[in-house]
Structure formats: structure tokens, C-alpha cells
Design an enzyme around this catalytic site. Structure first.
Site, PDB file in Angstrom:
ATOM      1  N   LYS A 109      46.849  28.508  51.176  1.00 38.19           N
ATOM      2  CA  LYS A 109      46.537  29.112  52.324  1.00 38.19           C
ATOM      3  C   LYS A 109      47.860  28.614  53.333  1.00 38.19           C
ATOM      4  O   LYS A 109      48.100  29.297  54.255  1.00 38.19           O
ATOM      5  CB  LYS A 109      45.210  28.747  52.907  1.00 38.19           C
ATOM      6  CG  LYS A 109      44.205  28.996  51.997  1.00 38.19           C
ATOM      7  CD  LYS A 109      43.174  29.885  52.629  1.00 38.19           C
ATOM      8  CE  LYS A 109      42.088  30.522  51.632  1.00 38.19           C
ATOM      9  NZ  LYS A 109      41.564  29.987  50.514  1.00 38.19           N
TER      10      LYS A 109
HETATM   11  C1  LIG Z   1      41.078  30.842  49.416  1.00 36.99           C
HETATM   12  C2  LIG Z   1      41.101  30.179  48.158  1.00 36.99           C
HETATM   13  C3  LIG Z   1      41.108  30.922  47.007  1.00 36.99           C
HETATM   14  C4  LIG Z   1      40.560  32.500  47.224  1.00 36.99           C
HETATM   15  O1  LIG Z   1      41.536  33.172  47.670  1.00 36.99           O
HETATM   16  P1  LIG Z   1      41.390  34.942  48.428  1.00 36.99           P
HETATM   17  O2  LIG Z   1      42.590  34.943  49.140  1.00 36.99           O
HETATM   18  O3  LIG Z   1      40.161  34.291  49.321  1.00 36.99           O
HETATM   19  O4  LIG Z   1      40.753  35.511  47.120  1.00 36.99           O
HETATM   20  C5  LIG Z   1      41.430  30.466  45.826  1.00 36.99           C
HETATM   21  N1  LIG Z   1      41.499  29.172  45.776  1.00 36.99           N
HETATM   22  C6  LIG Z   1      41.726  28.284  46.605  1.00 36.99           C
HETATM   23  C7  LIG Z   1      42.062  27.009  46.343  1.00 36.99           C
HETATM   24  C8  LIG Z   1      41.328  28.767  48.015  1.00 36.99           C
HETATM   25  O5  LIG Z   1      41.567  27.828  49.072  1.00 36.99           O
END
Ligand SMILES: *Cc1c(COP(=O)(O)O)cnc(C)c1O
Length: 490
Positions: A109
Site C-alpha cells: 500500500k
Molecule cells: C491490502 C492488501 C492486499 C489486498 O489488496 P487489494 O487491493 O485490497 O485487493 C493483499 N495483501 C496485502 C499484504 C495487503 O495489505
């Protein structure tokens, strides 16, 4: 550039889309002319990550000049990641792992949430908005910290993060509740991630009818419902592709597969955008854990959220209502907002919908799906470590497992697995997967993992234990609106 809601003909410019986060009708914004936009990967082959990002983001947000975007991208990424190329791709066995976790909070993120605050502050200036932008965020663990990191002490903004009490790891919780900054609030809710996300969405809807401006405040979102959060994620699909070309693993123009550990469908949707913009993508494979609502949907066309919610060892993917699916359906249906509004209404009121045959055929062309349980997740960590000396986290491991079954029936094209978190964010599961007994103290487990594997502990996670807890609020899941209004009045 104009952006339109997925649920009506409501349109705004890209700056407003970034600032509002979600459309007043509850729909999500998309560029009206996405199908006419192009970013030719051959033109990016010799560019740096920052140069690629500037070109791709300007294609979507053309209210900014080239110079402005180049400066903004540099402000967002310059010196903040472990590697200068931000998102490296490494070869593991016969596949490739796209490492998205080299940022300040060790989760993917960071890539988007380093850029979003810059987009918001600059969009605000260009639109002549004087109100403070208050960011509301529901988190399953990783968004919260990455958003706090991005927004803390950013002038003219404030941020409130809601996380499920008991639904995040000790490390994730510590990352959030120790967050410093004069504009940050972190609050636990008694409920799961879907409750937090629903509460935040309801708060947006309720506040749309209230005059928060008299308090000098405008609400926005750092979740992937915000297009300013999604767009930066397109960049690493291009980057990884170019890295494979540069390494001689593929030829320019070859179609490749991406396997994506999926929760809210944001990451994989960015891959779909990349494909719409012209990146040669064969299949986008949606990898889920035991919460397999997306696997069922992408293989049958029926979305049914009325099922047991499982807390798993890949908690950032413990989601039953994936917001960004709405954008994919809208695009795959040829922008039929009435159809999408109907499905979303059924999802809200009945808890399920089934897409028609034409739409299902359209999405099956691009998407494949698979899921695995917690044991298989741990086995994938162990096999990858023992087989290739590569240590991955639980979310990445879900994708590793799903990639294996995918390739058995789809041998065509190289496969890139998106790695979404550092193994040190989920050290208890990772350490047990490789056959050790974790200590009760999760922070000690990080040291154990380091002693056993010699993989360095990311700078942001080392020393977390000594930091002071600054946020202790816990509220009922239906108290989110009141909590926000109280903060606004302060
Ligand atoms: C948020 C997240 C996901 C999922 O991603 P999306 O964009 O919500 O599908 C997968 N793995 C990790 C470690 C995350 O933080």
C-alpha cells in the site's frame, strides 16, 4: 479529463474525483475515456520508475502539467523506498516475484499511499479549495499504517483510521497505535473489516447531506475507492514488464500473466487498467484465501456475500465485499451504469447478484481465479523457502499456491506473482511455516525469524516495540459516524 460515477451519469474533473474519493451516488469514479487512453510500454522501456509513474499518472490526471507531475512523483517516492527502482522484480524458480513491500511500512500500500497525499494537496490547490481535507480510512491492517505514514503532518489534511479490534496482527496494530503526527487519529471498532468499511461508506453518504463546510472540513478517502489511490498502482505492472524485457526473460510484446493476492480488488484492478492502457497482459489471476467469494464469482458469475467470514493468516485479504469489483464490472459491461447500479443494489439489499452471460464472458477473457486454505498458505511459504531460498509472507504465499494450480491448466506465458507484504509483517505464521516454534511475543518472533533466515528486518519494523502507544480508542461498529462528527466539531 472527465471522470464518471459507476452508478449514474454524474461527472467531475479528475481533481474533484481525487478530492471526493467516492461519488455522491455511492458509485466509484472512472475516466470517461479510459478505452481511448494509451500508454505504449515500448516507450517506457528505458525509463526509471519515477519517469514511468509521471507519464502514466499524467495520462489519467491531465490537469497537471508534465513538469508538475514529475515534481510530484519525485516528492512522493524520492529516497523513501529501500531500492531506487521502488518495486523490483526478482526471479524465483521459473516465476517472478514483483516485490511491492520495499516502502516505509513494508506493505504494497506504500506505493499508492506515498503518492495519494501529494495528489490530494496539489488537486486541492488547483481547485482553490480552502477547507481541510479529512481522510477517513477503513483498514484490514496495512492501509491504515501506510495512509498514516503518507498523511501525517501534511498541511491542510487530517486522517482518521478505523481498524477491526482483534482483526489485525500485533505488528500491524503497533504500527498504527504508535503513529505520531498532529493530524492523526486511530480508532478500533468492535467488528470486522467489512463492518469498518461499511461504516466509513455510510459516513460518507450521511455527510454528503450535511454541511461540513461550515466547520471548514471536506471528507475524502484513502481506500482504493479513491482513483488517486488506484492510479499509482498501474505503474508497477508496467515496471515489472519492462524489467522482464530488460533481463531478456521476455520479448517486448509478449503477453504475460500476473497473479495477485486480492482483497478489495484494488491491486488487480490496477492490472486491468494497465491492460486497458495497452500493456500486453494475458491473464490476471485473482488469488484469495479461505474467504473465497471472488473465486466463486469469477468462476460462476454469482457474487454471494452471505457466507461465513473467516479470520485467516492472510488478514489483509479477509474481505467479503470487494469494493473495486464494481469498477471492473462497469468497464467489462461497456460502461452500463444502470446495470451496475442494479447489481450493487441487489448486493446491498439481498446480499447477492448474478451477472448476465455477456458480462461473464467479457470478464472471463481477462480474469482467472483460485483460492487456498491456511495450511496450503503455510506449505507455500515452506516450499518457496526450502526450494529457492526465498522467504515470502502469507499473502504472497496465497498467490504462490494459486499460481501453481493456474499454471497446470494455463501453461502459456511467463507468470509474475505480486508480493504484497514483507514476511516480517506476519512473522508468527512465516516462522511456523518454516518449522520453528514462535515465541509468544510477536516482536521477539521477528528476531527469531531474522536469526533463522538472515533476511534483514525492515527499518520501519525494527524498534517498533519500544515506541509509545498514542491511540487507544475503541468504539461500537455503528458508532463511526458519531465519532467522525465529534472529531469534525473539535
Ligand atoms: C491490502 C492488501 C492486499 C489486498 O489488496 P487489494 O487491493 O485490497 O485487493 C493483499 N495483501 C496485502 C499484504 C495487503 O495489505
Amino acid at each position: 479529463m472527465l471522470y464518471q460515477s459507476t452508478r449514474s451519469t454524474h461527472t467531475v474533473n479528475s481533481l474533484q474525483a481525487i478530492l471526493e474519493g467516492i461519488a455522491p451516488d455511492g458509485g466509484l469514479y472512472l475516466p470517461v475515456s479510459l478505452k481511448d487512453l494509451r500508454v505504449d510500454v515500448a516507450d517506457l522501456a528505458d525509463k526509471s520508475f519515477e519517469e514511468m509513474a509521471a507519464i502514466i499518472l499524467r495520462t489519467l490526471f491531465d490537469e497537471f502539467t508534465e513538469e508538475e507531475m514529475a515534481e510530484m512523483v519525485h516528492r512522493a517516492y524520492g529516497g523513501k523506498f529501500e531500492t531506487e527502482d521502488v518495486t523490483p522484480t526478482v526471479k524465483v524458480g521459473e516465476d517472478y516475484v514483483l516485490e511491492l513491500f520495499r516502502g516505509p511500512t513494508s506493505a504494497f500500500k506504500d506505493v499508492a499511499l506515498s503518492m495519494l497525499p501529494v495528489l490530494i494537496t496539489e488537486a486541492k490547490k488547483k481547485q482553490g479549495i480552502t477547507e481541510k481535507i479529512l481522510i477517513l480510512t477503513a483498514t484490514s491492517g496495512d492501509t491504515g499504517k501506510a495512509a498514516l505514514e503518507g498523511f501525517h503532518d501534511v498541511e491542510g489534511t487530517g486522517i482518521i483510521v478505523f481498524y477491526p479490534n482483534g482483526g489485525v496482527s500485533a505488528v500491524q496494530k503497533a504500527q498504527m497505535v504508535t503513529q505520531e503526527g498532529n493530524n492523526v487519529t486511530v480508532c478500533a471498532i468492535d467488528g470486522n473489516f467489512d463492518d469498518a468499511q461499511t461504516g466509513v461508506k455510510k459516513t460518507f453518504a450521511a455527510c454528503a447531506d450535511m454541511d461540513l463546510k461550515k466547520h471548514g472540513v471536506m471528507l475524502s478517502s484513502a481506500n482504493s475507492i479513491n482513483i488517486g489511490r488506484l492510479a499509482p498502482q498501474i505503474v508497477y505492472y508496467y515496471k515489472s514488464y519492462c524489467d522482464l524485457v530488460a533481463a531478456g526473460e521476455i520479448a517486448m510484446g509478449d503477453a504475460i500473466n500476473f497473479v495477485v493476492p486480492t482483497g478489495n480488488f484494488g491491486d488487480i484492478l490496477a492490472g486491468y487498467f494497465a491492460k486497458c492502457l495497452g500493456l500486453p497482459v494475458n491473464k490476471l489471476v485473482c488469488a484469495s484465501n479461505q474467504n473465497d467469494v471472488l473465486t466463486e464469482f469469477l468462476t460462476t458469475g454469482r457474487y454471494d456475500r452471505r457466507r461465513t467470514f473467516h479470520r485467516t493468516n492472510s488478514p489483509s485479504m479477509d474481505i467479503l465485499v470487494s469494493s473495486n469489483l464494481e469498477r471492473m464490472l462497469y468497464l467489462a459491461s461497456g460502461c452500463d451504469h444502470e446495470k451496475i447500479a442494479g447489481y450493487m443494489k441487489d448486493l446491498n439489499e439481498i446480499g447477492e447478484y448474478t451477472v448476465d452471460g455477456e458480462l461473464f464472458a467479457a470478464l472471463s477473457e481477462t480474469f482467472a481465479a483460485g483460492c487456498c486454505d491456511q495450511e496450503q498458505t503455510l506449505a507455500a511459504i515452506r516450499d518457496t523457502y526450502e526450494g529457492y531460498g526465498y522467504l515470502c509472507d502469507t499473502h504472497t504465499a496465497v498467490a504462490v499456491d494459486v499460481a501453481k494450480s493456474f499454471k497446470e491448466t494455463n501453461p502459456a506465458g511467463k507468470t509474475v506473482i505480486l508480493s504484497t507484504a514483507s514476511p516480517y509483517k506476519f512473522p508468527v505464521s512465516v516462522l511456523s511455516a518454516i518449522g520453528e516454534t514462535p515465541d509468544e511475543d510477536e516482536f521477539r518472533v521477528m528476531e527469531q525469524l531474522n536469526e533463522r533466515t538472515n533476511v534483514p528486518v525492515p527499518a520501519g519494523l525494527a524498534g517498533l516495540k519500544e515506541k509509545k502507544v498514542l491511540h487507544t480508542d475503541v468504539i461500537a461498529k455503528d458508532a463511526i459516524l458519531d465519532y467522525v462528527l465529534k472529531k469534525v466539531e473539535e
